[in-house]
Design a protein around this motif. Structure first.
Motif, PDB file in Angstrom:
ATOM      1  N   ASP A 519       0.876  -1.174   0.000  1.00  0.00           N
ATOM      2  CA  ASP A 519       0.000   0.000   0.000  1.00  0.00           C
ATOM      3  C   ASP A 519       0.913   1.224   0.000  1.00  0.00           C
ATOM      4  O   ASP A 519       1.619   1.491   0.974  1.00  0.00           O
ATOM      5  CB  ASP A 519      -0.894  -0.012   1.237  1.00  0.00           C
ATOM      6  CG  ASP A 519      -1.988   1.048   1.178  1.00  0.00           C
ATOM      7  OD1 ASP A 519      -1.800   2.055   0.473  1.00  0.00           O
ATOM      8  OD2 ASP A 519      -3.027   0.883   1.849  1.00  0.00           O
ATOM      9  N   ILE A 520       0.935   1.963  -1.130  1.00  0.00           N
ATOM     10  CA  ILE A 520       1.825   3.113  -1.298  1.00  0.00           C
ATOM     11  C   ILE A 520       0.980   4.373  -1.451  1.00  0.00           C
ATOM     12  O   ILE A 520       0.036   4.409  -2.249  1.00  0.00           O
ATOM     13  CB  ILE A 520       2.723   2.958  -2.537  1.00  0.00           C
ATOM     14  CG1 ILE A 520       3.468   1.622  -2.510  1.00  0.00           C
ATOM     15  CG2 ILE A 520       3.716   4.108  -2.622  1.00  0.00           C
ATOM     16  CD1 ILE A 520       4.249   1.333  -3.779  1.00  0.00           C
ATOM     17  N   GLN A 547      -1.962  10.425  -4.181  1.00  0.00           N
ATOM     18  CA  GLN A 547      -2.038   9.333  -5.151  1.00  0.00           C
ATOM     19  C   GLN A 547      -1.763   8.036  -4.402  1.00  0.00           C
ATOM     20  O   GLN A 547      -0.762   7.929  -3.687  1.00  0.00           O
ATOM     21  CB  GLN A 547      -1.005   9.544  -6.260  1.00  0.00           C
ATOM     22  CG  GLN A 547      -1.090   8.578  -7.423  1.00  0.00           C
ATOM     23  CD  GLN A 547      -0.101   8.938  -8.527  1.00  0.00           C
ATOM     24  OE1 GLN A 547       0.453  10.027  -8.541  1.00  0.00           O
ATOM     25  NE2 GLN A 547       0.135   8.018  -9.438  1.00  0.00           N
ATOM     26  N   ARG A 548      -2.636   7.023  -4.577  1.00  0.00           N
ATOM     27  CA  ARG A 548      -2.501   5.793  -3.794  1.00  0.00           C
ATOM     28  C   ARG A 548      -2.518   4.577  -4.710  1.00  0.00           C
ATOM     29  O   ARG A 548      -3.388   4.447  -5.570  1.00  0.00           O
ATOM     30  CB  ARG A 548      -3.631   5.685  -2.773  1.00  0.00           C
ATOM     31  CG  ARG A 548      -3.453   4.544  -1.778  1.00  0.00           C
ATOM     32  CD  ARG A 548      -4.544   4.576  -0.736  1.00  0.00           C
ATOM     33  NE  ARG A 548      -4.340   3.562   0.293  1.00  0.00           N
ATOM     34  CZ  ARG A 548      -5.203   3.313   1.276  1.00  0.00           C
ATOM     35  NH1 ARG A 548      -6.325   4.018   1.354  1.00  0.00           N
ATOM     36  NH2 ARG A 548      -4.948   2.381   2.165  1.00  0.00           N
ATOM     37  N   ALA A 575      -4.605   1.539  -8.730  1.00  0.00           N
ATOM     38  CA  ALA A 575      -3.902   2.822  -8.683  1.00  0.00           C
ATOM     39  C   ALA A 575      -4.912   3.942  -8.916  1.00  0.00           C
ATOM     40  O   ALA A 575      -5.723   3.875  -9.846  1.00  0.00           O
ATOM     41  CB  ALA A 575      -2.812   2.866  -9.746  1.00  0.00           C
ATOM     42  N   GLU A 576      -4.846   4.984  -8.077  1.00  0.00           N
ATOM     43  CA  GLU A 576      -5.863   6.033  -8.158  1.00  0.00           C
ATOM     44  C   GLU A 576      -5.312   7.366  -7.643  1.00  0.00           C
ATOM     45  O   GLU A 576      -4.532   7.409  -6.682  1.00  0.00           O
ATOM     46  CB  GLU A 576      -7.078   5.635  -7.325  1.00  0.00           C
ATOM     47  CG  GLU A 576      -8.226   6.626  -7.364  1.00  0.00           C
ATOM     48  CD  GLU A 576      -9.387   6.204  -6.475  1.00  0.00           C
ATOM     49  OE1 GLU A 576     -10.366   6.955  -6.384  1.00  0.00           O
ATOM     50  OE2 GLU A 576      -9.291   5.127  -5.855  1.00  0.00           O
ATOM     51  N   TYR A 577      -5.728   8.444  -8.308  1.00  0.00           N
ATOM     52  CA  TYR A 577      -5.519   9.782  -7.773  1.00  0.00           C
ATOM     53  C   TYR A 577      -6.638  10.036  -6.756  1.00  0.00           C
ATOM     54  O   TYR A 577      -7.792  10.254  -7.131  1.00  0.00           O
ATOM     55  CB  TYR A 577      -5.585  10.829  -8.878  1.00  0.00           C
ATOM     56  CG  TYR A 577      -4.463  10.758  -9.885  1.00  0.00           C
ATOM     57  CD1 TYR A 577      -3.213  11.305  -9.601  1.00  0.00           C
ATOM     58  CD2 TYR A 577      -4.644  10.149 -11.122  1.00  0.00           C
ATOM     59  CE1 TYR A 577      -2.180  11.251 -10.532  1.00  0.00           C
ATOM     60  CE2 TYR A 577      -3.622  10.091 -12.048  1.00  0.00           C
ATOM     61  CZ  TYR A 577      -2.393  10.639 -11.749  1.00  0.00           C
ATOM     62  OH  TYR A 577      -1.375  10.580 -12.668  1.00  0.00           O
ATOM     63  N   PRO A 588      -3.749   6.395 -13.239  1.00  0.00           N
ATOM     64  CA  PRO A 588      -2.646   6.886 -14.079  1.00  0.00           C
ATOM     65  C   PRO A 588      -2.535   6.103 -15.383  1.00  0.00           C
ATOM     66  O   PRO A 588      -2.971   4.951 -15.488  1.00  0.00           O
ATOM     67  CB  PRO A 588      -1.409   6.651 -13.202  1.00  0.00           C
ATOM     68  CG  PRO A 588      -1.925   6.598 -11.803  1.00  0.00           C
ATOM     69  CD  PRO A 588      -3.287   5.977 -11.903  1.00  0.00           C
ATOM     70  N   ILE A 589      -1.924   6.718 -16.379  1.00  0.00           N
ATOM     71  CA  ILE A 589      -1.692   6.080 -17.675  1.00  0.00           C
ATOM     72  C   ILE A 589      -0.766   4.880 -17.499  1.00  0.00           C
ATOM     73  O   ILE A 589       0.173   4.902 -16.700  1.00  0.00           O
ATOM     74  CB  ILE A 589      -1.074   7.096 -18.653  1.00  0.00           C
ATOM     75  CG1 ILE A 589      -2.074   8.215 -18.965  1.00  0.00           C
ATOM     76  CG2 ILE A 589      -0.627   6.429 -19.949  1.00  0.00           C
ATOM     77  CD1 ILE A 589      -1.472   9.342 -19.791  1.00  0.00           C
ATOM     78  N   ASP A 590      -1.038   3.821 -18.255  1.00  0.00           N
ATOM     79  CA  ASP A 590      -0.186   2.625 -18.313  1.00  0.00           C
ATOM     80  C   ASP A 590      -0.009   1.960 -16.954  1.00  0.00           C
ATOM     81  O   ASP A 590       1.081   1.512 -16.596  1.00  0.00           O
ATOM     82  CB  ASP A 590       1.182   2.951 -18.922  1.00  0.00           C
ATOM     83  CG  ASP A 590       1.117   3.146 -20.429  1.00  0.00           C
ATOM     84  OD1 ASP A 590       0.316   2.455 -21.073  1.00  0.00           O
ATOM     85  OD2 ASP A 590       1.858   3.995 -20.954  1.00  0.00           O
TER      86      ASP A 590
END
Length: 690
Positions: A519-520, A547-548, A575-577, A588-590
């Protein structure tokens, strides 16, 4: 469900591998007889993760090591082909003869995302992978040891070291497009206590994409590398090295997508003009000195100077909205010369000692970077162009620019780390780093900690939990916008933190199985809110972006049986803003939810081995608004190696087919710079060893 079929298959395969290995435990003696490939597939240590010689089972962090054996089997010529073996890395854009990667969904910066032998490395070009012994993928924030870095992790490229035994390999490979690569890899002892390693490469590449005048895109590359080890005494060793890369290639900024995520026009179409190119020269020179006070304490000093000069002559095609093949588009040509200079140094003191019944493995260190960048650039008038018409000529030269735009800064950091062995079952690791960046109008100080706990239920198994932080210095000291409410606001470094729970199991000393849950969270990005109803200011800027990225990984690497070897991994990522003025709630892209890879080797006989691989990328977004997606794809590769002896000389034949099923797919990159997947490609290598 369709998009996760390959990932489920890889996960099931990983579990089956574990069962197969357990069933084959009694075959250990056979493994030892055929141990050369066993040892070449599985790596037990990764120096970049801790800056010490610590085993992966004692590393409280997810790390993947891609060995030279796999690089050679895949006939890899780019770092992207190597990193495809780790599902935590997804490819980004490949425009302008360079590669971009995302680690756990976060883009790796050219300046802070890559290491070479532990030195921060400017990576704005195709890396000379022929000089590498292996590649370490260090996952999660790693600022404690290396300073400014992205939260997704680091790529540490470890170079080939001088050999005390005689080595002389000659190889040549070619593909169906007529590309060629010739390589010499030599080493040995020159005199007592002085050994060397040298690599020479000449490569010419013909791509299958074409310019509008019918010319093929081409690439011409030369690489020279040499390193020396000198054992001055039993306690002192000195390593010096030098390498140079000359790499010139025609430009291909990628394909263009429509609003449905489909490629516009032919898959071979290049929108850049045929005279657009990039021409780089990269030099690295440095030394590493190791002094052994005694078996417990070692001092290491390293220095590297990297110069990177590049001319980039761009036609700079601009994709119009709702573009159709018959439409015109604008090119904005410019000629630019870039001069980057990276000077890095470090001093590491490592040691082992005991207090009562507790053992300590400690690291104290300092590292330093001096950065310089200079640019000359000349712009030309824009031109409109329609596919198929006569190209305009090259109109400019950067040499007409009499000004010089420069950027300079330096930073240094002090760090410490202690791996504490409490008992046979329990270990803990903790450390911290103070960092200082000196940059005009953008000084930045940071302190980051790291903590980890390891539990070993068996000698061959580890369960760990870690907490780590990262930082990326602010681009300026204060917000400089007099129309913003918060003009003059002090800007802090962008920070990140990770909590990771993982497990590692080394089965029968031949197969390493790993899993991790992470979890980043990245915080501190600028959020700008425009204001239209206030006469005193036009916007409000805060440093509150969040951003997580969270997910899990599963991998296996090593020998399944005495004849079957694998490197396999899969990752699930969300992945999400979480807080952003423009992209809140977006991905995010890619950054695919699912990705997977598996590469395998099966030894049919002592002289014949077969390889097969599958590389999967799930559905990804091509734009930040998440309105355009790229379909998931699976690429299947196949290869075979046959070794023989001719007139007393060892000869290896290597045959590979990339994209065996000729699958159409889109790689990394966005709406106007997407990488178009290549067609089925056959390659052949002949290698002799003297």
């Amino acid at each position: 469900m369709k998009k996760t079929v390959v990932n489920i298959a890889v996960s099931v395969a990983l579990l089956s591998i574990c069962q197969a290995v357990n069933a084959d435990v009694t075959d250990i003696e056979t493994i030892e007889v055929r141990g050369s490939y066993f040892n070449s597939y599985k790596v037990d240590n990764a120096s970049g993760a801790t800056r010490t010689n610590t085993s992966l089972l004692e590393t409280a962090q997810a790390v993947t090591v891609i060995p030279e054996m796999i690089i050679d089997e895949q006939l890899a010529t780019t770092l992207g082909e190597v990193l495809a073996n780790d599902a935590s890395l997804s490819p980004g854009s490949q425009q302008r003869n360079r590669e971009v990667f995302n680690s756990r969904g976060f883009e790796l910066s050219s300046s802070t995302g890559y290491l070479r032998d532990g030195h921060q490395h400017w990576s704005h070009y195709q890396q000379p992978i022929e000089t590498l012994s292996h590649v370490e993928v260090i996952k999660g924030p790693s600022s404690i040891l290396y300073g400014q870095s992205a939260p997704g992790g680091l790529i540490n490229m470890v170079t080939k070291k001088p050999s005390t035994s005689r080595l002389f390999d000659l190889s040549a490979d070619t593909d169906q497009n007529g590309s060629t690569r010739f390589m010499v890899d030599a080493g040995g002892e020159l005199v007592d206590d002085l050994s060397f390693r040298s690599v020479l490469v000449k490569q010419d590449v013909n791509y299958d994409r074409e310019y509008q005048n019918g010319e093929e895109r081409e690439r011409d590359r030369f690489l020279g590398y040499i390193a020396f080890d000198y054992n001055v005494s039993d306690n002192l060793t000195v390593n010096v090295y030098y390498d140079q890369t000359d790499d010139k290639a025609g430009l291909d900024t990628g394909g263009w997508l429509d609003s449905k995520g489909e490629l516009i026009g032919d898959e071979k179409t290049i929108y850049d003009l045929s005279w657009a190119f990039t021409d780089i020269t990269v030099n690295n020179v440095g030394t590493k000195i190791s002094y052994f006070f005694n078996p417990q304490w070692t001092l290491k000093v390293g220095y590297n100077e990297q110069t990177f000069e590049r001319q980039r002559f761009e036609s700079s095609p601009q994709k119009p909205d709702d573009y159709l093949v018959s439409d015109s588009y604008t090119s904005k040509p410019y000629d630019r010369f870039d001069d980057w200079q990276f000077k890095t140094a470090y001093i590491d003191l490592t040691g082992e000692f005991s207090t009562a019944s507790v053992d300590h493995q400690v690291l104290f260190g300092v590292n330093y970077l001096d950065y310089y960048y200079g640019q000359l650039k000349t712009n030309a008038d824009s031109v409109n162009f329609v596919l198929g018409q006569t190209e305009p000529s090259k109109p400019i030269s950067y040499k007409s620019d009499t000004s010089l735009s420069t950027t300079e800064y330096d930073y240094y950091g002090f760090y410490f780390q202690d791996l504490v062995t409490i008992s046979e079952q329990w270990q803990a690791v903790f450390g911290g780093r103070f960092d200082k960046q000196n940059k005009d109008n953008a000084d930045s100080d940071s302190f980051v900690p790291k903590f980890g706990v390891l539990y070993h239920p068996l000698d061959s198994a580890t369960i760990y939990l870690n907490y780590a932080e990262g930082f990326e210095p602010a681009s300026s000291e204060k917000l400089d916008n007099d129309t913003d409410k918060n003009h003059g606001m002090t800007l802090d470094a962008v920070t990140s933190e990770q909590i990771e729970l993982g497990a590692k199991w080394q089965i029968s000393d031949r197969l390493l199985v790993e899993t991790s849950f992470f979890d980043i969270e990245k915080t501190g990005a600028l959020i700008v809110e425009n204001v239209s109803d206030n006469p005193d200011y036009e916007s409000i800027t805060t440093q509150a972006g969040v951003q997580r990225h969270k997910g899990f990984e599963l991998s296996a690497q090593g020998a399944v049986t005495s004849r079957f070897f694998v490197m396999a991994s899969t990752m699930f990522l969300e992945a999400e803003y979480e807080k952003d003025a423009n992209y809140q709630g977006k991905t995010p892209i890619d950054a695919p939810k699912w990705s997977a890879s598996i590469w395998s080797r099966y030894e049919v006989t002592e002289d014949l081995a077969l390889n097969a691989g599958i590389f999967y990328q799930g559905k990804r977004f091509a734009n930040s608004d998440n309105t355009i997606t790229k379909d998931a794809y699976s690429r299947v590769d196949f290869g075979a190696t046959y070794k023989t002896e001719i007139a007393g000389v060892k000869v290896n034949y290597r045959f590979n087919i990339e994209n065996l099923l000729d699958t159409d797919y889109l790689g990394g990159g966005g709406v106007n710079n997407v990488t178009v997947g290549g067609d089925r490609m056959a390659r052949l290598e002949v290698k002799t060893s003297f």
